[in-house]
Design a protein around this motif. Sequence first.
Motif, PDB file in Angstrom:
ATOM      1  N   GLY A  58      50.270  44.099   0.664  1.00 13.33           N
ATOM      2  CA  GLY A  58      50.106  42.855  -0.063  1.00 13.33           C
ATOM      3  C   GLY A  58      48.691  42.334  -0.214  1.00 13.33           C
ATOM      4  O   GLY A  58      47.703  43.015   0.060  1.00 13.33           O
ATOM      5  N   LEU A  59      48.607  41.090  -0.663  1.00 10.45           N
ATOM      6  CA  LEU A  59      47.351  40.468  -1.049  1.00 10.45           C
ATOM      7  C   LEU A  59      46.294  40.497   0.051  1.00 10.45           C
ATOM      8  O   LEU A  59      45.134  40.803  -0.201  1.00 10.45           O
ATOM      9  CB  LEU A  59      47.607  39.013  -1.463  1.00 10.45           C
ATOM     10  CG  LEU A  59      48.415  38.822  -2.752  1.00 10.45           C
ATOM     11  CD1 LEU A  59      48.965  37.406  -2.830  1.00 10.45           C
ATOM     12  CD2 LEU A  59      47.556  39.125  -3.975  1.00 10.45           C
ATOM     13  N   MET A  60      46.692  40.158   1.278  1.00  8.92           N
ATOM     14  CA  MET A  60      45.733  40.107   2.389  1.00  8.92           C
ATOM     15  C   MET A  60      45.792  41.343   3.276  1.00  8.92           C
ATOM     16  O   MET A  60      45.196  41.379   4.348  1.00  8.92           O
ATOM     17  CB  MET A  60      45.939  38.832   3.211  1.00  8.92           C
ATOM     18  CG  MET A  60      45.612  37.562   2.430  1.00  8.92           C
ATOM     19  SD  MET A  60      45.645  36.034   3.402  1.00  8.92           S
ATOM     20  CE  MET A  60      44.116  36.176   4.341  1.00  8.92           C
ATOM     21  N   GLN A  61      46.520  42.366   2.820  1.00 11.32           N
ATOM     22  CA  GLN A  61      46.605  43.659   3.501  1.00 11.32           C
ATOM     23  C   GLN A  61      46.910  43.500   4.990  1.00 11.32           C
ATOM     24  O   GLN A  61      46.144  43.912   5.866  1.00 11.32           O
ATOM     25  CB  GLN A  61      45.322  44.447   3.292  1.00 11.32           C
ATOM     26  CG  GLN A  61      45.211  45.068   1.905  1.00 11.32           C
ATOM     27  CD  GLN A  61      46.258  46.162   1.704  1.00 11.32           C
ATOM     28  OE1 GLN A  61      46.073  47.292   2.111  1.00 11.32           O
ATOM     29  NE2 GLN A  61      47.365  45.823   1.057  1.00 11.32           N
ATOM     30  N   VAL A  62      48.069  42.912   5.251  1.00  7.16           N
ATOM     31  CA  VAL A  62      48.507  42.671   6.622  1.00  7.16           C
ATOM     32  C   VAL A  62      49.228  43.910   7.164  1.00  7.16           C
ATOM     33  O   VAL A  62      50.097  44.475   6.490  1.00  7.16           O
ATOM     34  CB  VAL A  62      49.449  41.451   6.683  1.00  7.16           C
ATOM     35  CG1 VAL A  62      49.945  41.227   8.113  1.00  7.16           C
ATOM     36  CG2 VAL A  62      48.735  40.206   6.160  1.00  7.16           C
ATOM     37  N   ILE A  63      48.870  44.325   8.362  1.00  3.81           N
ATOM     38  CA  ILE A  63      49.550  45.431   9.035  1.00  3.81           C
ATOM     39  C   ILE A  63      50.647  44.856   9.925  1.00  3.81           C
ATOM     40  O   ILE A  63      50.366  44.031  10.804  1.00  3.81           O
ATOM     41  CB  ILE A  63      48.563  46.266   9.874  1.00  3.81           C
ATOM     42  CG1 ILE A  63      47.505  46.892   8.959  1.00  3.81           C
ATOM     43  CG2 ILE A  63      49.301  47.352  10.658  1.00  3.81           C
ATOM     44  CD1 ILE A  63      46.432  47.669   9.692  1.00  3.81           C
ATOM     45  N   PRO A  64      51.892  45.237   9.726  1.00  2.00           N
ATOM     46  CA  PRO A  64      53.007  44.619  10.457  1.00  2.00           C
ATOM     47  C   PRO A  64      52.884  44.674  11.968  1.00  2.00           C
ATOM     48  O   PRO A  64      53.137  43.689  12.654  1.00  2.00           O
ATOM     49  CB  PRO A  64      54.224  45.413   9.966  1.00  2.00           C
ATOM     50  CG  PRO A  64      53.827  45.930   8.635  1.00  2.00           C
ATOM     51  CD  PRO A  64      52.367  46.209   8.728  1.00  2.00           C
ATOM     52  N   LYS A  65      52.473  45.836  12.518  1.00  2.00           N
ATOM     53  CA  LYS A  65      52.521  46.007  13.972  1.00  2.00           C
ATOM     54  C   LYS A  65      51.330  45.415  14.712  1.00  2.00           C
ATOM     55  O   LYS A  65      51.328  45.372  15.937  1.00  2.00           O
ATOM     56  CB  LYS A  65      52.657  47.488  14.317  1.00  2.00           C
ATOM     57  CG  LYS A  65      54.052  48.025  14.074  1.00  2.00           C
ATOM     58  CD  LYS A  65      54.285  49.313  14.830  1.00  2.00           C
ATOM     59  CE  LYS A  65      55.764  49.692  14.813  1.00  2.00           C
ATOM     60  NZ  LYS A  65      56.033  50.902  15.614  1.00  2.00           N
ATOM     61  N   THR A  66      50.324  44.956  13.982  1.00  2.00           N
ATOM     62  CA  THR A  66      49.173  44.335  14.643  1.00  2.00           C
ATOM     63  C   THR A  66      49.125  42.855  14.285  1.00  2.00           C
ATOM     64  O   THR A  66      49.671  42.021  15.009  1.00  2.00           O
ATOM     65  CB  THR A  66      47.876  45.068  14.256  1.00  2.00           C
ATOM     66  OG1 THR A  66      47.765  45.131  12.822  1.00  2.00           O
ATOM     67  CG2 THR A  66      47.869  46.482  14.803  1.00  2.00           C
ATOM     68  N   ALA A  67      48.488  42.525  13.182  1.00  2.97           N
ATOM     69  CA  ALA A  67      48.391  41.114  12.789  1.00  2.97           C
ATOM     70  C   ALA A  67      49.768  40.510  12.559  1.00  2.97           C
ATOM     71  O   ALA A  67      50.031  39.371  12.970  1.00  2.97           O
ATOM     72  CB  ALA A  67      47.543  40.995  11.524  1.00  2.97           C
TER      73      ALA A  67
END
Length: 370
Positions: free
Chosen positions: A240-249
């Motif tokens: 997505g827009l802010m390139q969030v990684i599920p398992k970290t952030a």
Amino acid sequence: MKAKYLLLLLLLGGCSTAPQQPCICSNPLPPVTTAPVNPNNDKESVNQLLAYIAQVAKDRWGEDDFVEAGKHRYVKYLDGYTTRAHIDFEAGKIYVSTISQYQPEHKLQKAIVQTLLMPADPANAELFSDKEAIIKGKPFLLGQVVDHEGKPIEWEWRANRYADYLMANKLQSKSIKRGNAYYVEITMVKDHLEQREYQYAGLIRDAAQRYGLSEDLIYSIIKTESSFNPYAVSHAGAYGLMQVIPKTAGADVFNLVKKKPGIPTKEYLFDPASNIDTGAAYFYILKNRYLKDVKHPTSMHFSMISAYNGGTGGVLSTFDSDRKRAMVKLNNLSPNQVYDALTTKHPKGEARRYLQKVLYFQKDFSEGKL
């Protein structure tokens, strides 16, 4: 029939294009199967999906003409991966092409319409398959593309008319691995980036207020991470827009801010509202938990941006291998010295460039508000 339609059919010698009949070619394409995924590992599953798409698409198009989705690039395959829409958000160009040997003019025209009316909600886009997107609501590209009369394209009748115009006047072809590819190129409006920014202004304002951040910071992070492409995906497993990684952030936000177990799904992170909220909430965690001992607000600002890309550990290791000593050293430096260290001594080259790029964009967004 338009002259270029006739040219297209003539170029396709060797395959029957009679209605209702399958095309029998000398080099038939293998059938498409379902991509295997591991539902328990989000990074692994997205890599499996991207690898599967790459495998099939490369077989269709060849190594040299394969195009993969990315952070600043939307790529959608259709029709057994023989038709493709490719949006380069940095260059402001849209390419719709087909290598189908059966009714290529029909498939190309249909793909153009699909692309022009692509949904603003990635949940309806069928990103990881060759299925058609569900066309509903205002098109994502509304205002970013205009037709041959300079009109925005919101309705199907106008999209169809513009597709007809492109097929009749802008159709091009090139030789590739499996024969000929036929395509049209569409140039987006000059302020296409600003048009995308406007779509998320309310979400960014709300997230900034919710987590005590500047709107400029969120805008600059999104521009750096995805060029305001809500469909952005990376091999690191970011969405997505802010390139969030599920398992970290994502996990940190769920556990520390939302107070709920587990990690966000890719569907959750493809939703623009959820994505912006999660990315902003992670900055809140960086400021109030992981980097809370940074004393100078400007040094904090530099450290948060760097940590968003390279992690808190990367920031601290720039100053010392021991985290406590690193924090002491960081606080003994001026903000300019902290900036110089993070942009020249950070262990990751990408993180060094990342801080420079975000601050450059943030200055533009800040000046744009004056």
